[in-house]
Design a protein around this motif. Sequence first.
Motif, PDB file in Angstrom:
ATOM      1  N   ILE A  88       0.852  -1.191   0.000  1.00 22.82           N
ATOM      2  CA  ILE A  88       0.000   0.000   0.000  1.00 22.82           C
ATOM      3  C   ILE A  88       0.886   1.239   0.000  1.00 22.82           C
ATOM      4  N   ASP A  89       0.332   2.342  -0.505  1.00 22.43           N
ATOM      5  CA  ASP A  89       1.095   3.588  -0.595  1.00 22.43           C
ATOM      6  C   ASP A  89       1.294   4.221   0.776  1.00 22.43           C
ATOM      7  N   SER A  90       2.418   4.893   0.928  1.00 19.66           N
ATOM      8  CA  SER A  90       2.681   5.659   2.149  1.00 19.66           C
ATOM      9  C   SER A  90       2.598   7.153   1.879  1.00 19.66           C
ATOM     10  N   VAL A  91       2.284   7.521   0.630  1.00 21.07           N
ATOM     11  CA  VAL A  91       2.323   8.933   0.231  1.00 21.07           C
ATOM     12  C   VAL A  91       0.939   9.397  -0.195  1.00 21.07           C
ATOM     13  N   ASP A  92       0.537  10.554   0.299  1.00 24.87           N
ATOM     14  CA  ASP A  92      -0.706  11.191  -0.119  1.00 24.87           C
ATOM     15  C   ASP A  92      -0.429  11.963  -1.405  1.00 24.87           C
ATOM     16  N   ARG A  93      -1.091  11.579  -2.487  1.00 28.03           N
ATOM     17  CA  ARG A  93      -0.771  12.181  -3.786  1.00 28.03           C
ATOM     18  C   ARG A  93      -1.315  13.596  -3.938  1.00 28.03           C
ATOM     19  N   SER A  94      -2.097  14.052  -2.978  1.00 29.16           N
ATOM     20  CA  SER A  94      -2.587  15.431  -3.069  1.00 29.16           C
ATOM     21  C   SER A  94      -1.489  16.432  -2.732  1.00 29.16           C
ATOM     22  N   ASP A  95      -0.560  16.041  -1.851  1.00 28.95           N
ATOM     23  CA  ASP A  95       0.525  16.964  -1.495  1.00 28.95           C
ATOM     24  C   ASP A  95       1.898  16.280  -1.468  1.00 28.95           C
ATOM     25  N   TRP A  96       1.938  14.976  -1.822  1.00 24.27           N
ATOM     26  CA  TRP A  96       3.177  14.204  -1.912  1.00 24.27           C
ATOM     27  C   TRP A  96       3.925  14.135  -0.578  1.00 24.27           C
ATOM     28  N   ARG A  97       3.161  14.128   0.514  1.00 27.37           N
ATOM     29  CA  ARG A  97       3.748  13.942   1.839  1.00 27.37           C
ATOM     30  C   ARG A  97       3.403  12.555   2.360  1.00 27.37           C
ATOM     31  N   MET A  98       4.272  12.041   3.243  1.00 31.94           N
ATOM     32  CA  MET A  98       4.015  10.725   3.810  1.00 31.94           C
ATOM     33  C   MET A  98       2.833  10.774   4.766  1.00 31.94           C
ATOM     34  N   ARG A  99       2.008   9.745   4.706  1.00 36.62           N
ATOM     35  CA  ARG A  99       0.894   9.559   5.630  1.00 36.62           C
ATOM     36  C   ARG A  99       1.122   8.237   6.348  1.00 36.62           C
ATOM     37  N   LEU A 274       8.412  11.516  -6.407  1.00 36.08           N
ATOM     38  CA  LEU A 274       8.922  10.950  -5.155  1.00 36.08           C
ATOM     39  C   LEU A 274      10.438  11.006  -5.053  1.00 36.08           C
ATOM     40  N   ILE A 275      11.129  10.881  -6.179  1.00 39.18           N
ATOM     41  CA  ILE A 275      12.591  10.849  -6.114  1.00 39.18           C
ATOM     42  C   ILE A 275      13.148  12.185  -5.619  1.00 39.18           C
ATOM     43  N   ASN A 276      12.357  13.241  -5.758  1.00 38.57           N
ATOM     44  CA  ASN A 276      12.765  14.545  -5.229  1.00 38.57           C
ATOM     45  C   ASN A 276      12.106  14.850  -3.886  1.00 38.57           C
ATOM     46  N   SER A 277      11.617  13.785  -3.215  1.00 40.68           N
ATOM     47  CA  SER A 277      11.002  13.950  -1.894  1.00 40.68           C
ATOM     48  C   SER A 277      11.719  13.103  -0.857  1.00 40.68           C
ATOM     49  N   ALA A 278      13.009  12.865  -1.055  1.00 39.38           N
ATOM     50  CA  ALA A 278      13.769  12.001  -0.150  1.00 39.38           C
ATOM     51  C   ALA A 278      13.742  12.548   1.267  1.00 39.38           C
ATOM     52  N   GLU A 279      13.636  11.615   2.230  1.00 44.17           N
ATOM     53  CA  GLU A 279      13.621  12.000   3.640  1.00 44.17           C
ATOM     54  C   GLU A 279      15.057  12.236   4.116  1.00 44.17           C
ATOM     55  N   GLY A 280      15.583  13.350   3.787  1.00 38.68           N
ATOM     56  CA  GLY A 280      16.956  13.650   4.183  1.00 38.68           C
ATOM     57  C   GLY A 280      17.220  15.132   4.073  1.00 38.68           C
ATOM     58  N   GLU A 281      18.429  15.533   4.392  1.00 35.73           N
ATOM     59  CA  GLU A 281      18.778  16.948   4.400  1.00 35.73           C
ATOM     60  C   GLU A 281      19.714  17.312   3.256  1.00 35.73           C
ATOM     61  N   SER A 282      19.888  16.416   2.290  1.00 39.80           N
ATOM     62  CA  SER A 282      20.869  16.671   1.234  1.00 39.80           C
ATOM     63  C   SER A 282      20.460  17.833   0.339  1.00 39.80           C
ATOM     64  N   GLY A 283      19.160  18.019   0.141  1.00 38.46           N
ATOM     65  CA  GLY A 283      18.695  19.077  -0.750  1.00 38.46           C
ATOM     66  C   GLY A 283      18.979  18.791  -2.210  1.00 38.46           C
ATOM     67  N   PHE A 284      19.316  17.548  -2.522  1.00 40.01           N
ATOM     68  CA  PHE A 284      19.665  17.176  -3.896  1.00 40.01           C
ATOM     69  C   PHE A 284      18.414  17.183  -4.776  1.00 40.01           C
ATOM     70  N   THR A 285      18.553  17.697  -5.996  1.00 36.57           N
ATOM     71  CA  THR A 285      17.445  17.720  -6.950  1.00 36.57           C
ATOM     72  C   THR A 285      17.791  16.858  -8.154  1.00 36.57           C
ATOM     73  N   PHE A 286      16.917  15.920  -8.472  1.00 31.22           N
ATOM     74  CA  PHE A 286      17.093  15.082  -9.656  1.00 31.22           C
ATOM     75  C   PHE A 286      16.506  15.817 -10.857  1.00 31.22           C
ATOM     76  N   GLU A 287      17.360  16.523 -11.583  1.00 31.27           N
ATOM     77  CA  GLU A 287      16.912  17.329 -12.715  1.00 31.27           C
ATOM     78  C   GLU A 287      16.319  16.457 -13.823  1.00 31.27           C
ATOM     79  N   THR A 288      16.822  15.231 -13.947  1.00 29.48           N
ATOM     80  CA  THR A 288      16.303  14.319 -14.969  1.00 29.48           C
ATOM     81  C   THR A 288      14.809  14.093 -14.787  1.00 29.48           C
ATOM     82  N   ALA A 289      14.383  13.919 -13.533  1.00 29.03           N
ATOM     83  CA  ALA A 289      12.965  13.686 -13.252  1.00 29.03           C
ATOM     84  C   ALA A 289      12.132  14.918 -13.603  1.00 29.03           C
ATOM     85  N   LEU A 290      12.640  16.098 -13.250  1.00 30.57           N
ATOM     86  CA  LEU A 290      11.911  17.334 -13.550  1.00 30.57           C
ATOM     87  C   LEU A 290      11.793  17.545 -15.057  1.00 30.57           C
ATOM     88  N   THR A 291      12.874  17.264 -15.778  1.00 30.68           N
ATOM     89  CA  THR A 291      12.865  17.431 -17.232  1.00 30.68           C
ATOM     90  C   THR A 291      11.848  16.505 -17.884  1.00 30.68           C
TER      91      THR A 291
END
Length: 432
Positions: A88-99, A274-291
Amino acid sequence: MLSKPNILVVGAGYVGLATAVHLAAKKFQVTVTEKNHATVDSLKRGKLHFREPGLAQAFKRTIDAKRLNPVLPSKNIFEEADLIFIAIDSVDRSDWRMRLTAFERMANWIGGSKRRTPPTIVLKSTNVVGFADQFRSLLDQTPYGARVRLVVNPEFLREGSAYQDTAKPWRIIIGRHHKRDATRLLDLYRRVYPKSIPIVQTDLKSAELIKLASNVYLAHRLAFIHEITDFARMEQLDITSIQQGIGQDKRIGLDYFTPGLGFGGSCLPKDCRLINSAEGESGFTFETALTAMNINDRLLEYLMANLKYHLGSLKGKKIAILGAAFKPEIDDVRGSQAVKLANHLRRAGAKVNVYEPFLPHTKKIIKGDIPLVHNLDEALKGASAFVIGTAHQQFARLQPNHSAKLMKKRIGVDYFGILNRKKWEKTGFEIV
């Protein structure tokens, strides 16, 4: 090792049922739990609540053999299970936050009772990188949860072949903190899968990233071929030969390299987010996904501009969209580009008829509350243009002479290339 582990599968969607049916077909006793009462009732009667080729027949056989038991969630089934597959999903697709509410409840049920042998939890669904650690923390807060073994074993299913992909995976990914955590799962898989299937063992976060990165790569392949074909279409080039000429290179290949309306569904668009919603502090952005997402959105903008060029203003024009599912021969409209297009057209003032052969006409597509028409003729009657929304096989057999009698104008949009362009053009149609 347990000779016959007590297996519980949480979630009766594509992933959960494909997993449950495959294990039951291998003569294991499997319980599948689902919170929707109507779905459980339907499953008990041997009827699937979605269209998935190959799965329905296998599911019915396991139900008839009494090896698969659909039930509503309860504390006791979690307490009795040796292997718990969570699909089952752990993410609410309305705001892409974990539930985490459902996972907190499961953690309390699983970790709240003392067991001689701790159960193994297998996370099947796609989650943000770091979710397994969050769930581990929830388990550790319960009286006996620290003894529970946790594994990430992501699925790599394609709708339309979910059961076949479960039965014959290309590879198996297992993420765990300690080797012993995966012992019971590996023992099970040795019994149901041939030795030739490669198994990659890694840590929890790496396993989570492997799944997300795989789907982002596939989305980027599709975005690439769509961008190439957008340019080819504007320049009136030979799209088929371009696709074949690039894809015949063995380093590139033709899988996930087919033009259309863009990628949709419940996986690729979700995982690009989701790949740009990692639970961490790196602040890394996957530009490939955005493109990939930007190109996917832009494709519909180009299509709208194409229709306006051929029809002038879209206001008051009737447009038939043939197919609403996000891919051929299924009934799933989640993330469908055809549905997005229907909403864009309605906002532009067009009258939109959507025909989806695998959904009842009484159903409305939730996104935009779009009604479905009864049949193909009703969709085409009085239309100024039609758009192939899904490359269902039956639309490739569409007849230009019959369509011309029904339609107001002879404009067709076929980004999939399933129509015989020369045949349609002989009838006076312009296929764009």
